[in-house]
Design an enzyme around this catalytic site. Structure first.
Site: not given
Length: 267
Positions: A41, A248
């Site tokens: 990711s 993230h």
């Protein structure tokens, strides 16, 4: 000044200017590259928004560093198969097929899911310091014992399928700036999480260098932009409305952090 000398001077200036421009526009050197982006990711761009419809649950973002590289440098070809949730096994089983002998540039980030980044953060948020430290300690034992071999398998696969490629392995940013006023996790938990990330990055760097690959270390450039820092945050904090983007990089983290580090390492 006689005409031959003027012509000579003009030619010299033109050559010098041309050399300067060639140095100033290194993107031209990459125009013939065939670039493939692999990984998890952090390479697909989860958290950066603007996901492509074809990527589905892999959530490949046009703001991710591979897409930014392709847009700015314009290699001869570009393909990203990076996918949210990817492990070393995922890369081997579903992503390496994108490579070939014509591939000249490869990027990859992987390993965090193998040691359970997501589960660790869930434990730390829900259960407190003692459980958090225990979870990170267990993950660090797994990282030391298993991650070198898992990464070696991925890197061997890349070398086999793309023997002519330059390979850049990217690490992970350390999540927290320490010694600041910060709500949420305890100082001990934050420090332990950072310790675990540093270990994964150090193991990844050693494994990459052992294969002759470049390691693109993003830890330094994220300093001042981490969670609990006073600067612009380049990482999403825990987001209860969209848990998947938690921890993230934001779009700014991809463009200001990952992209320049990768650009430099890609050559």
């Amino acid at each position: 000044m006689r005409r031959p000398r003027l012509v000579s001077l003009a030619l010299s200036l033109t050559a010098a200017l041309g050399a300067t421009l060639a140095l100033a526009v290194p993107a031209q050197a990459a125009a013939t590259d065939h670039y493939v982006a692999l990984g998890d990711s952090y390479s697909s761009g989860v958290g950066a928004g603007s996901y492509t419809s074809e990527s589905g649950s892999c959530q490949r973002s046009t703001n991710a560093y591979p897409a930014l590289y392709a847009a700015n440098i314009r290699p001869a070809s570009y393909r990203s198969v990076a996918c949210s949730g990817a492990t070393t096994a995922t890369v081997i089983n579903t992503q390496l097929s994108a490579l070939s002998s014509t591939t000249t540039l490869v990027s990859v980030s992987v390993g965090g899911n193998d040691v359970g980044f997501a589960n660790i953060m869930t434990t730390c948020v829900l259960y407190g310091t003692t459980e958090c430290v225990a979870a990170v300690d267990a993950a660090m034992v797994k990282a030391r014992n298993q991650l070198p071999g898992l990464l070696s398998n991925v890197y061997n696969g890349i070398k086999t399928r793309a023997p002519n490629a330059r390979v850049v392995v990217l690490g992970y940013p350390v999540f927290y700036q320490l010694n600041t006023l910060c709500v949420g996790l305890s100082d001990t938990s934050r420090a332990k999480i950072n310790e675990g990330i540093n270990l994964v990055d150090d193991i990844t760097r050693s494994a990459a260098v052992a294969k002759g690959f470049k390691f693109a270390d993003v830890r330094s450039i994220f300093v001042g932009h981490q969670l609990c820092s006073y600067g612009e945050k380049w990482l999403h904090a825990l987001n209860y409305l969209n848990l998947g983007i938690s921890y993230h990089p934001t779009a700014a983290g991809q463009s200001g952090g990952y992209y320049p580090v990768f650009r430099s390492a890609a050559g």
